[in-house]
Design a protein around this motif. Sequence first.
Motif, PDB file in Angstrom:
ATOM      1  N   VAL A 161       0.831  -1.203   0.000  1.00  9.92           N
ATOM      2  CA  VAL A 161       0.000   0.000   0.000  1.00  9.92           C
ATOM      3  C   VAL A 161       0.866   1.254   0.000  1.00  9.92           C
ATOM      4  CG1 VAL A 161      -1.694   1.303   1.333  1.00  9.92           C
ATOM      5  CG2 VAL A 161      -1.876  -1.176   1.191  1.00  9.92           C
ATOM      6  N   VAL A 162       0.451   2.241  -0.787  1.00 10.22           N
ATOM      7  CA  VAL A 162       1.094   3.559  -0.745  1.00 10.22           C
ATOM      8  C   VAL A 162       0.563   4.287   0.486  1.00 10.22           C
ATOM      9  CG1 VAL A 162       1.427   5.764  -1.930  1.00 10.22           C
ATOM     10  CG2 VAL A 162       1.262   3.640  -3.255  1.00 10.22           C
ATOM     11  N   ARG A 163       1.420   4.483   1.472  1.00  8.64           N
ATOM     12  CA  ARG A 163       1.009   5.092   2.737  1.00  8.64           C
ATOM     13  C   ARG A 163       1.135   6.609   2.739  1.00  8.64           C
ATOM     14  NH1 ARG A 163      -1.402   1.271   6.156  1.00  8.64           N
ATOM     15  NH2 ARG A 163      -0.478  -0.743   5.667  1.00  8.64           N
ATOM     16  N   GLU A 164       2.065   7.113   1.960  1.00  7.40           N
ATOM     17  CA  GLU A 164       2.359   8.539   2.017  1.00  7.40           C
ATOM     18  C   GLU A 164       3.040   8.961   0.729  1.00  7.40           C
ATOM     19  OE1 GLU A 164       4.174  10.001   5.718  1.00  7.40           O
ATOM     20  OE2 GLU A 164       5.738  10.933   4.485  1.00  7.40           O
ATOM     21  N   VAL A 165       2.807  10.193   0.298  1.00  9.36           N
ATOM     22  CA  VAL A 165       3.499  10.739  -0.865  1.00  9.36           C
ATOM     23  C   VAL A 165       3.933  12.168  -0.527  1.00  9.36           C
ATOM     24  CG1 VAL A 165       3.387  11.342  -3.302  1.00  9.36           C
ATOM     25  CG2 VAL A 165       2.167   9.325  -2.469  1.00  9.36           C
ATOM     26  N   VAL A 166       5.228  12.424  -0.672  1.00  6.10           N
ATOM     27  CA  VAL A 166       5.790  13.761  -0.439  1.00  6.10           C
ATOM     28  C   VAL A 166       6.066  14.401  -1.795  1.00  6.10           C
ATOM     29  CG1 VAL A 166       7.641  15.077   0.648  1.00  6.10           C
ATOM     30  CG2 VAL A 166       6.835  12.950   1.716  1.00  6.10           C
ATOM     31  N   VAL A 167       5.560  15.611  -2.012  1.00  6.48           N
ATOM     32  CA  VAL A 167       5.687  16.285  -3.301  1.00  6.48           C
ATOM     33  C   VAL A 167       6.321  17.663  -3.101  1.00  6.48           C
ATOM     34  CG1 VAL A 167       4.477  17.133  -5.345  1.00  6.48           C
ATOM     35  CG2 VAL A 167       3.635  15.091  -4.154  1.00  6.48           C
ATOM     36  N   SER A 168       7.305  17.975  -3.937  1.00  4.52           N
ATOM     37  CA  SER A 168       7.900  19.312  -3.979  1.00  4.52           C
ATOM     38  C   SER A 168       7.612  19.914  -5.348  1.00  4.52           C
ATOM     39  CB  SER A 168       9.412  19.245  -3.739  1.00  4.52           C
ATOM     40  OG  SER A 168       9.691  18.760  -2.434  1.00  4.52           O
ATOM     41  N   VAL A 169       7.159  21.176  -5.353  1.00  2.30           N
ATOM     42  CA  VAL A 169       6.763  21.842  -6.587  1.00  2.30           C
ATOM     43  C   VAL A 169       7.562  23.131  -6.730  1.00  2.30           C
ATOM     44  CG1 VAL A 169       4.819  22.749  -7.906  1.00  2.30           C
ATOM     45  CG2 VAL A 169       4.447  20.891  -6.276  1.00  2.30           C
ATOM     46  N   ASP A 170       8.116  23.386  -7.920  1.00  5.06           N
ATOM     47  CA  ASP A 170       8.919  24.591  -8.130  1.00  5.06           C
ATOM     48  C   ASP A 170       8.031  25.803  -8.392  1.00  5.06           C
ATOM     49  OD1 ASP A 170       8.071  24.435 -10.773  1.00  5.06           O
ATOM     50  OD2 ASP A 170       9.964  23.635 -11.524  1.00  5.06           O
ATOM     51  N   ASP A 171       8.667  26.961  -8.627  1.00  2.20           N
ATOM     52  CA  ASP A 171       7.906  28.194  -8.791  1.00  2.20           C
ATOM     53  C   ASP A 171       7.117  28.247 -10.091  1.00  2.20           C
ATOM     54  OD1 ASP A 171      10.067  28.361 -10.430  1.00  2.20           O
ATOM     55  OD2 ASP A 171      10.834  30.252  -9.667  1.00  2.20           O
ATOM     56  N   GLY A 172       7.335  27.278 -10.961  1.00  2.73           N
ATOM     57  CA  GLY A 172       6.558  27.222 -12.188  1.00  2.73           C
ATOM     58  C   GLY A 172       5.373  26.282 -12.100  1.00  2.73           C
ATOM     59  N   GLY A 173       5.168  25.683 -10.922  1.00  3.04           N
ATOM     60  CA  GLY A 173       4.048  24.768 -10.735  1.00  3.04           C
ATOM     61  C   GLY A 173       4.337  23.336 -11.129  1.00  3.04           C
ATOM     62  N   LYS A 174       5.617  23.044 -11.466  1.00  2.00           N
ATOM     63  CA  LYS A 174       5.981  21.697 -11.890  1.00  2.00           C
ATOM     64  C   LYS A 174       6.587  20.923 -10.723  1.00  2.00           C
ATOM     65  CE  LYS A 174       8.761  19.169 -15.295  1.00  2.00           C
ATOM     66  NZ  LYS A 174       9.743  19.280 -16.412  1.00  2.00           N
TER      67      LYS A 174
END
Length: 410
Positions: free
Chosen positions: A360-373
Amino acid sequence: MGYRVEVFDKNLRRVGEIDEWISLDFTVRLVQAGIWQLLIKDGTPQSKIIEKGGGIAIYQDGVAKPILSGQVDVFQKYWTTVQHTGPGSLYIGGKCHNQLAYRRLAFPDPLRPITDQYKVPKVRHVHNAPTAGQLLFRELDMAMGPSALPDRRVAGLNLVDRAIGLHQNDVVRWDVLGSKFEEWCDRRAIAYRLIYNPTTQKVDLDIFQPRDRSKDVRFSTELGNLREYIWTLNAPRATRAIVGCAGEGQNRYYYQKVDSASEAEWGISHEVFVDRRDIQVRINRGTGEPVKADEEMTDAEFKAALEAAKEAAAEALAEGEKDGNFQIYPIDTEDCAFGRDYFVGDIVTVAVDGTEYSDVVREVVVSVDDGGKATDIKPKIGQQGSGEPLNLYRTVFDMQRKLRKLEARM
């Protein structure tokens, strides 16, 4: 995949969009409170749009519902002579709406005020709902929904009942609801999230069952959706557990349990001592056999005491046993992207070094740059990265064995 951030006020009314930031980081967690943090330039319209009591909803391109939403709970001004010069920068952060469940306790009688709780039993048995989903809904409804006491209600909640999951029995006594829900969801293979609805401008309760996507969502170097993976095998930290029971000096009884297989595999012999003077067994110095520490003990009590010594040794070995774990760092591709193709709660497959593992996917950490990507996406599968990691020793051992066979053929 691109991301955008919309802002709502303390009444959940949409007030605008933040389309310029220095960085955006957020973590989506399964049936727990995720977190979010925006770093933006201070003194700009972007820095003034979020106010106390308000919050944000984070959207991903091509996905209708927000990936995460939640209220703001911290403003932090940041200024340095190097990077954050001029007016400085502002960190704005908070937790996702699942945090609402961690702000409420399970009252012995949720329909009575605090001043009347002494009139009811100290504990409350929860078992009348046919399914775990209905039980979760009922507890939220009585703690903060329309059925709650007026001063405990949370405005703007849209609680929808769902009859999914197996029947759940439990006992509550001033438990934090969010923590109790974690137990129920884990036992009954259901999940929930509280998420902002931009159409109704309310916070919806979404109760769902995790999906088995193990055949459709796969991560591997061959598919090009793995940036990095790390697998680890750790030697045992205990192979011989010695339990000291009741008795003093030469009358004390000692029980030992040995993990012979691990000692043979790793060539390590590691002793640990467990002090259990509460186990009422001592040694007969004449025969060397364990006997009752108290003559008034029954045979059943003596047998239970011997089993307690064995269990204590087994627990010590389990705490120090050899273990294995692996971590993966995937990347979004046209064929497989977080949010669109898989979400927390889904079962996915990892294939590395000739071994497949599904969890199971328990957690997802996401970083987004200043362009929204998105610049970094880190799913945590199974118990990877948790305080109590799942022991995947056999799986990781197979990875090592198959890799050695491959190297021998090259």
